[in-house]
Scaffold this active site. Structure first.
Site, short mmCIF file in Angstrom:
data_model
loop_
_atom_site.label_atom_id
_atom_site.label_comp_id
_atom_site.label_asym_id
_atom_site.label_seq_id
_atom_site.Cartn_x
_atom_site.Cartn_y
_atom_site.Cartn_z
N HIS A 1 11.37 -4.63 50.97
CA HIS A 1 10.93 -5.76 51.31
C HIS A 1 9.56 -6.32 51.04
O HIS A 1 8.87 -7.00 51.77
CB HIS A 1 11.24 -6.03 52.85
N SER B 1 -9.47 -16.42 30.67
CA SER B 1 -9.12 -17.68 31.11
C SER B 1 -10.28 -18.58 30.14
O SER B 1 -11.41 -18.18 30.26
CB SER B 1 -9.43 -18.03 32.52
N LYS C 1 -11.74 -13.97 34.90
CA LYS C 1 -10.49 -13.51 34.82
C LYS C 1 -9.96 -13.00 33.73
O LYS C 1 -10.81 -12.75 32.49
CB LYS C 1 -9.63 -15.07 34.60
N GLU D 1 3.54 -10.94 31.91
CA GLU D 1 4.02 -12.24 32.29
C GLU D 1 5.01 -13.02 31.28
O GLU D 1 5.95 -13.39 31.43
CB GLU D 1 2.83 -13.27 32.37
#
Ligand code: ARG
Length: 472
Positions: free
Chosen positions: A159, A280, A286, A293
């Site tokens: 979980h 970024s 970043k 992804e």
């Protein structure tokens, strides 16, 4: 300019240019060029055996086909300058320029229907081999990584809540198992790909004495298809591959998701290499895990291809219908995507670095040894359910005090039960919790070492765990 079609005999009016563009498949089915030429060469040999070609004719055709192949290898874009409607037409036309009318004779008893089904199988067999190799390399990379960090502890989650401590190597090997099943699924798909439709003609078989068994052997297929109608209209083998690809992508996507989380500053369990991350344009701090992804995102399109083809096949009347041309872009894209994603994940794994201190920190904080404490009480003859409830209360107390279970003093424990003594602290040690799980499939170092050995062996031998009597 109106085209001269190979099926042009009965047509009066010129082809509508928009229809031609709509109908043509050359821009994508040129992927099948090698396969089409390989199948055509073997078919020429079969026609010689059937007495249709003389030896000299067959040799001339084979030589012509080889030249077409070589010319296309040195200039892969030349095929696009032709105005053929598909790759089969292209090869026939290009061969015609080398050997004249003999090129037309090669089509004796053959239809593009059995031709395309055969080409697709040849193409996919080759691609499956490359993808299989790439998968094996990824599996090796996982085994190597697991071997390099034999004692690194990570919280195991259920979980997405910290649950019990496990070895990081054990966690990696879970993906090893998934990918090993994928490898096996691919092998099973390959067995079904390896059956030859050539000689089915348009749909009803061939009148020429083509020895299909010899032809199948010549092309490396295990056997010819048994029914000509099924032979030209079956695309189950593509669906098998797309299912394999979908499950594999699902596994890679789950792995990507984990690694994205573990790489985040909230977790900081590991660090992805700069070489596979991007920045970024606005926020200078970043470092984004784009590679992962993209793998996660591309999973969607592979599922899409599986569903697209299932839908194309549903309600398809017997036998060949042009709907079947829609199998190709789906398959080619799935092949490319899977090949790239497996390769990308391997690079990620090979270059990532773990942060054992952060992992250990997290493992220490989430009361991951609460189960051990219950086991301790069980060793003192308390029934497990009772122990479970009591430890629940102890965890609440520790949380109130803002301390870990190992930091809680003995007298505090003894206020819950007289069964507690100094020996409890030994049970709370995370490494001990891990090493106690030494049965097969558990997270103890000994069990994990054995799993790595077994994994390596299975990568090499290709034997699936479920088909073995004994593990090693
Ligand atoms: N381009 C076609 C395909 O991909 C080749 C087969 C054409 N056959 C036909 N009967 N029109 O399916």
């Amino acid at each position: 300019m109106p085209r001269k079609k190979l099926w042009g005999g009965r047509f009066g009016a010129d082809e509508d240019p928009f229809f031609a563009e709509f109908n043509d498949s050359l821009s994508f089915d040129r992927e099948l060029l090698d396969a089409d030429i390989e199948a055509s060469m073997a078919y020429a040999r079969a026609l010689e055996r059937a007495g249709v070609f003389s030896r000299k004719e067959r040799m001339e055709v084979e030589k012509g086909l080889r030249t077409v192949l070589e010319e296309n290898r040195s200039d892969p874009e030349q095929i696009l300058r032709s105005n053929a409607e598909d790759v089969h037409t292209y090869v026939e036309e290009a061969l015609g320029k080398k050997v004249g009318a003999l090129a037309l004779k090669l089509h004796t008893g053959r239809s593009r229907n059995d031709q395309v089904a055969t080409d697709l199988r040849l193409y996919l067999r080759r691609k499956a081999e490359l993808i299989g190799d790439a998968l094996e390399q990824l599996l090796e990379a996982l085994a190597d990584f697991a071997e390099r960090c034999p004692s690194v502890i990570i919280p195991g989650y259920t979980h997405l809540q910290r649950a019990q401590p496990v070895l990081f190597s054990h966690y990696l090997l879970a993906y090893g198992e998934m990918l090993l099943r994928d490898r096996q699924r691919l092998r099973e798909a390959v067995a079904r790909i390896g059956i030859m439709p050539l000689g089915s003609g348009a749909l009803s078989g061939t009148v020429y004495a083509v020895d299909r068994t010899a032809l199948a052997r010549d092309l490396g297929f295990s056997t010819p298809t048994e029914n000509s109608m099924d032979g030209v209209s079956d695309r189950d083998f593509v669906l098998d591959f797309l299912y394999f690809a979908s499950v594999l992508m699902m596994h890679l996507s789950r792995f990507s998701e984990d690694l994205i989380l573990y790489n985040s500053s909230e977790f900081s369990f590991l660090q992805l290499d700069d070489s596979i991350a991007s920045g970024s344009s606005l926020m200078p701090q970043k470092k984004n895990p784009d590679a992962l992804e993209l793998v996660r995102g591309k999973t969607g399109r592979v599922y899409g291809h599986l569903f697209a083809l299932l839908t194309v096949m549903k309600g398809l009347p017997m036998t060949y219908n042009k709907d079947l041309q829609e199998d190709k872009e789906a398959l080619f894209d799935a092949v490319r995507t899977v090949e790239n994603c497996v390769r990308m994940i391997r690079k990620v794994v090979e270059n990532m670095r773990v942060n054992p201190e952060r992992m250990m920190d997290a493992a220490k904080k989430g009361y991951l040894n609460a189960t051990e404490l219950a086991d301790y009480l069980v060793s003192k003859q308390m029934p497990f359910r009772e122990a479970h409830t009591l430890v629940g209360k102890i965890v609440v107390r520790a949380a109130e005090l803002g301390i870990t279970l190992e930091e809680m003093p003995l007298r505090e424990y003894q206020s819950f039960s007289p069964l507690f003594d100094e020996g409890l602290y030994e049970f709370l040690d995370l490494s001990r919790a891990i090493s106690r799980r030494s049965e097969r499939g558990g997270t103890a170092q000994t069990a994990v070492r054995r799993s790595i050995r077994l994994l390596r062996k299975q990568i090499r031998t290709g034997v699936a765990r479920h088909s073995r009597g004994r593990a090693d």
